[in-house]
Design a protein around this motif. Structure first.
Motif, PDB file in Angstrom:
ATOM      1  N   LEU A 141      -1.994 -10.511  -2.876  1.00 44.16           N
ATOM      2  CA  LEU A 141      -2.353 -11.919  -2.921  1.00 44.16           C
ATOM      3  C   LEU A 141      -1.999 -12.641  -1.634  1.00 44.16           C
ATOM      4  O   LEU A 141      -2.618 -13.654  -1.299  1.00 44.16           O
ATOM      5  N   THR A 142      -0.994 -12.125  -0.919  1.00 42.12           N
ATOM      6  CA  THR A 142      -0.562 -12.776   0.324  1.00 42.12           C
ATOM      7  C   THR A 142      -0.231 -11.727   1.380  1.00 42.12           C
ATOM      8  O   THR A 142       0.083 -10.573   1.061  1.00 42.12           O
ATOM      9  N   GLU A 143      -0.258 -12.152   2.635  1.00 43.98           N
ATOM     10  CA  GLU A 143       0.103 -11.269   3.742  1.00 43.98           C
ATOM     11  C   GLU A 143       1.581 -10.900   3.672  1.00 43.98           C
ATOM     12  O   GLU A 143       1.979  -9.794   4.044  1.00 43.98           O
ATOM     13  N   GLN A 144       2.415 -11.821   3.153  1.00 39.41           N
ATOM     14  CA  GLN A 144       3.847 -11.559   3.040  1.00 39.41           C
ATOM     15  C   GLN A 144       4.134 -10.409   2.079  1.00 39.41           C
ATOM     16  O   GLN A 144       5.073  -9.634   2.287  1.00 39.41           O
ATOM     17  N   MET A 145       3.334 -10.283   1.017  1.00 40.02           N
ATOM     18  CA  MET A 145       3.516  -9.171   0.080  1.00 40.02           C
ATOM     19  C   MET A 145       3.224  -7.839   0.764  1.00 40.02           C
ATOM     20  O   MET A 145       3.903  -6.847   0.523  1.00 40.02           O
ATOM     21  N   TYR A 156      -5.222  -2.122   3.213  1.00 35.33           N
ATOM     22  CA  TYR A 156      -5.036  -3.162   2.197  1.00 35.33           C
ATOM     23  C   TYR A 156      -6.026  -4.292   2.426  1.00 35.33           C
ATOM     24  O   TYR A 156      -6.659  -4.391   3.477  1.00 35.33           O
ATOM     25  N   VAL A 157      -6.155  -5.144   1.418  1.00 39.33           N
ATOM     26  CA  VAL A 157      -6.973  -6.343   1.518  1.00 39.33           C
ATOM     27  C   VAL A 157      -6.225  -7.478   0.831  1.00 39.33           C
ATOM     28  O   VAL A 157      -5.477  -7.244  -0.132  1.00 39.33           O
ATOM     29  N   ILE A 158      -6.394  -8.687   1.331  1.00 42.46           N
ATOM     30  CA  ILE A 158      -5.788  -9.868   0.720  1.00 42.46           C
ATOM     31  C   ILE A 158      -6.861 -10.598  -0.082  1.00 42.46           C
ATOM     32  O   ILE A 158      -7.885 -11.003   0.470  1.00 42.46           O
ATOM     33  N   ILE A 159      -6.651 -10.739  -1.381  1.00 43.59           N
ATOM     34  CA  ILE A 159      -7.545 -11.526  -2.233  1.00 43.59           C
ATOM     35  C   ILE A 159      -6.678 -12.562  -2.934  1.00 43.59           C
ATOM     36  O   ILE A 159      -6.032 -12.275  -3.939  1.00 43.59           O
TER      37      ILE A 159
END
Length: 205
Positions: A141-145, A156-159
């Motif tokens: 969900l976030t770049e921090q994750m 990976y992809v951020i959605i």
């Protein structure tokens, strides 16, 4: 659940064959019988399979893990396996089968397991972390994750969010004023009290 459902419906709407395997969260409190016989449901082009479950602590998790393992292993149409990593028993079984079949195993990670307030026992956290390690790809969900969990720098992809194509369209009245929305669990451990105190000190509406 809605996040996962909208991803499923979005894939199906783009002519992807989708079969969903789910472990129903039965407990002695919400389901009096010792055996849930399982269920198969078809909605549109999506096939849902709710795994048979023995409603006993421990046994239930092992049964769902084995059920997911054989469902994925025996499905000849599988090109990739996408799992909610927080549904640890089902996801772990599916990950073993995906690895045996040399298929991509994509983990949907909506929460950091060590930062969850509910369901965060040590055994559960270790199980989720094992599932995350087994992933070949991630949906965050976030770049921090990604920075906190993707230590081997896998694809990976951020959605951050998904839209419901069935929802009626609405005209939003946009204005120049700033607004703040908190959409998480109302728990002091998530810093909610600090946020409220900050607004009080700021003396703003």
């Amino acid at each position: 659940q809605k996040y996962n459902r909208l991803l499923i419906e979005g894939l199906a709407a783009n002519n992807v064959y989708v079969q969903v395997i789910s472990g129903v969260p039965v407990t002695k409190q919400n389901y009096p019988k010792k055996i849930f016989r399982g269920k198969r449901v078809v909605e549109g082009s999506v096939r849902y399979h709710y795994l048979p479950t023995i409603n006993l602590p421990g046994v239930k998790n092992i049964g769902q893990m084995l059920g997911a393992f054989f469902e994925v292993l025996l499905d000849k149409k599988t090109d990739a396996v996408i799992c909610d990593v927080l549904n640890a028993s089902v996801a772990l079984g599916a990950s073993f089968a995906a690895n045996l079949k040399h298929k991509p195993f994509v983990g949907i990670v909506t929460d950091h397991p060590r930062m969850m307030v509910t369901g965060s026992g040590k055994k559960y956290i270790r199980l989720v972390e094992r599932v995350i390690q087994n992933c070949t790809h991630y949906v965050f969900l976030t770049e921090q994750m990604n920075k906190g969990l993707n230590h081997k720098e896998k694809p990976y992809v951020i959605i951050e969010g998904v839209s419901d194509q069935k929802a009626p369209s609405t005209n939003m009245n946009l204005c120049s004023n700033k607004h703040c929305l908190y959409a998480g669990l109302l728990d002091v451990r998530y810093g909610v009290k600090k946020m409220v105190d900050a607004f009080i000190l700021a003396d703003r509406e």
